[in-house]
Design an enzyme around this catalytic site. Structure first.
Site, PDB file in Angstrom:
ATOM      1  N   SER A 275       0.852  -1.189   0.000  1.00  9.28           N
ATOM      2  CA  SER A 275       0.000   0.000   0.000  1.00  9.28           C
ATOM      3  C   SER A 275       0.883   1.232   0.000  1.00  9.28           C
ATOM      4  O   SER A 275       1.966   1.245   0.605  1.00  9.28           O
ATOM      5  CB  SER A 275      -0.899   0.003   1.246  1.00  9.28           C
ATOM      6  OG  SER A 275      -1.461   1.282   1.446  1.00  9.28           O
ATOM      7  N   ARG A 314     -22.610  -9.186 -46.288  1.00 11.55           N
ATOM      8  CA  ARG A 314     -21.514  -8.480 -45.619  1.00 11.55           C
ATOM      9  C   ARG A 314     -22.098  -7.524 -44.610  1.00 11.55           C
ATOM     10  O   ARG A 314     -22.968  -6.716 -44.949  1.00 11.55           O
ATOM     11  CB  ARG A 314     -20.656  -7.704 -46.625  1.00 11.55           C
ATOM     12  CG  ARG A 314     -19.454  -6.980 -46.019  1.00 11.55           C
ATOM     13  CD  ARG A 314     -18.217  -7.892 -45.914  1.00 11.55           C
ATOM     14  NE  ARG A 314     -17.647  -8.112 -47.233  1.00 11.55           N
ATOM     15  CZ  ARG A 314     -17.761  -9.257 -47.914  1.00 11.55           C
ATOM     16  NH1 ARG A 314     -18.442 -10.264 -47.397  1.00 11.55           N
ATOM     17  NH2 ARG A 314     -17.212  -9.416 -49.091  1.00 11.55           N
TER      18      ARG A 314
END
Length: 461
Positions: A275, A314
């Site tokens: 930390s 497509r």
């Protein structure tokens, strides 16, 4: 591809490299080289032209950022790439330039490139699963008789075996490794159909060319799948399921590593899990990365499903969205896998703390076993009512349930005559309480061991 600093934090350099821009462009160029060579072998173009085209199929020869910029207005990365490839070939042989990309279409190039890089990414996932399942199998075999609290609805429930818990983490990962291979077998196939999927330019020789291209690239040959995305999406969703299973494992790991629980701990040292403000902190960073991956993944999986309704021959917008979503699944999955491999390679298991957590509950987690034993004498309802009363007394007095129950048995003439007091006390033995889980886990591990060995054997072929 370009990933943000925070994406990089949650994945691995190896997986980033698989989907990196140059790698994708090189995969596209591999398709173009294989196509021209196959066409030459079928007599559709001179072998000299195919050789010139192959020479130009080196991604290092191209300005990839410029290609990406041009793709935005062209609508496809393949369009500027083929244009630049044609220029490069024309500089060597103008005749060969007319045969670049001949009979193919943009989606053929891009989909096949996606298949090629995905095959590499799947190998990374398989390697990671090989390691993680190995770690879990080894630990499970070591801890078949290690008592640990089973918790339901986030509350202590009964005593189980830590080996049983490990087996439950392991089994979904073995299944995912199997399912990924099965899905890959179906989905990793060549895309080659030409403008509308009919191979019309190459006429009757089209199927033979496709077979040669597939062989050259080591892919399965199949009819074009331009807007048939079912097998492809299933593969992506298997990656999502894997990441979900890794997230479940990470959830349990993080909960068991909480300071108040303290049964597991990730490796520490060299700043890992520290930390910036609190020197005492030991954060479960591997679990954190896997959880972050699991939380991001459902949206990517859902996006693949949303993109399946591609229009006619497509897709407009949905295919392009799928292309962008696809790498995210693999980046997250491999980040989670690598993080958990780091954790389990040096996982610290506190057996004494596991026992203390059991003991701290004053024997209450053995209440069901005691009730089941007494039911043979006084009936299920009466036994349940007695244990409810005794657990209340144990909690209010701060005494162990076994002690309170033993007094109740001695105070009741019927129970005193029928109950084996010594046996009743064994029901409060944490190690003996693991026996059912031990048996089940041992049987399950035998099966899983065989599955893992078969997967590992196939991986070496």
């Amino acid at each position: 591809m370009s990933v943000s600093i925070f994406d990089s934090f949650l994945t691995t350099p190896d997986m980033i490299a698989v989907f990196e821009d140059t790698a994708v462009v090189q995969a596209m160029l591999r398709f173009e080289a294989a196509l021209s060579q196959a066409q030459a072998e079928e007599g559709l173009l001179p072998s000299e032209s195919a050789a010139v085209i192959a020479t130009a199929c080196d991604a290092r020869q191209y300005d990839i950022p410029a290609l990406i910029a041009a793709a935005r207005s062209a609508g496809s990365l393949a369009i500027p790439l083929v244009k630049e490839l044609t220029k490069a070939v024309a500089a060597r042989d103008k005749g060969a330039a007319s045969k670049v990309h001949w009979g193919s279409t943009s989606q053929d190039v891009i989909d096949t490139a996606q298949v090629l890089v995905t095959r590499d990414s799947l190998q990374l996932l398989d390697d990671g699963l090989h390691d993680l399942t190995g770690h879990l199998l080894h630990l499970a075999e070591q801890h078949l008789a290690t008592p640990v609290l089973a918790r339901t609805m986030m509350q202590p429930a009964q005593v189980t075996s830590f080996g049983f818990k490990l087996a439950n983490w392991l089994a979904p990962l073995v299944r995912s490794r199997q399912r990924l291979r099965e899905a890959a077998e179906r989905a990793l196939q060549l895309q080659l159909g030409g403008a509308v999927g009919t191979l019309s330019v190459m006429d009757e020789q089209g199927p033979a060319v496709a077979q040669r291209v597939a062989n050259a690239l080591g892919l399965k040959n199949a009819p074009q799948w331009h807007t048939q995305r079912d097998e492809w999406v299933r593969l992506g969703l298997e990656v999502a399921v894997l990441t979900g299973s890794l997230g479940k494992l990470a959830t349990d790991l993080s909960l068991m590593a909480q300071g108040e629980i303290g049964e597991l701990a990730e490796p520490s040292g060299n700043g890992r899990g520290g930390s910036s403000a609190m020197p005492h902190k030991r954060n479960p960073v591997s679990a954190m990365i896997a959880l972050a991956a699991a939380q991001r993944t459902p949206q990517h999986g859902a996006a693949l499903l949303a993109c399946m309704g591609q229009q006619h021959e497509r897709g407009l917008g949905n295919w392009q969205a799928e292309l962008a979503e696809w790498p995210q699944l693999f980046l997250s999955a491999h980040g989670a896998l690598q993080a958990l491999n780091d954790a389990f390679a040096g996982l610290q298991i506190d057996r004494a703390r596991m026992l203390r957590n059991i003991d701290a509950l004053q024997g209450l987690v053995f209440a069901e076993a005691a009730s089941a034993y007494l039911a043979a004498t006084i009936g299920k309802a009466a036994a349940h009512a007695l244990l409810e009363k005794m657990t209340g007394e144990a909690l209010s007095s701060g005494r162990h349930l076994s002690e309170v129950l033993a007094e109740a048995v001695q105070a009741d003439e019927q129970l005193r005559a029928a109950v084996d007091t010594a046996h009743l006390q064994t029901l409060f033995d944490a190690v003996k309480a693991t026996a059912p889980a031990h048996r089940l886990a041992a049987r399950q591990l035998q099966s899983l061991r065989g599955d893992i060995a078969a997967l590992n054997l196939r991986n070496t072929k």
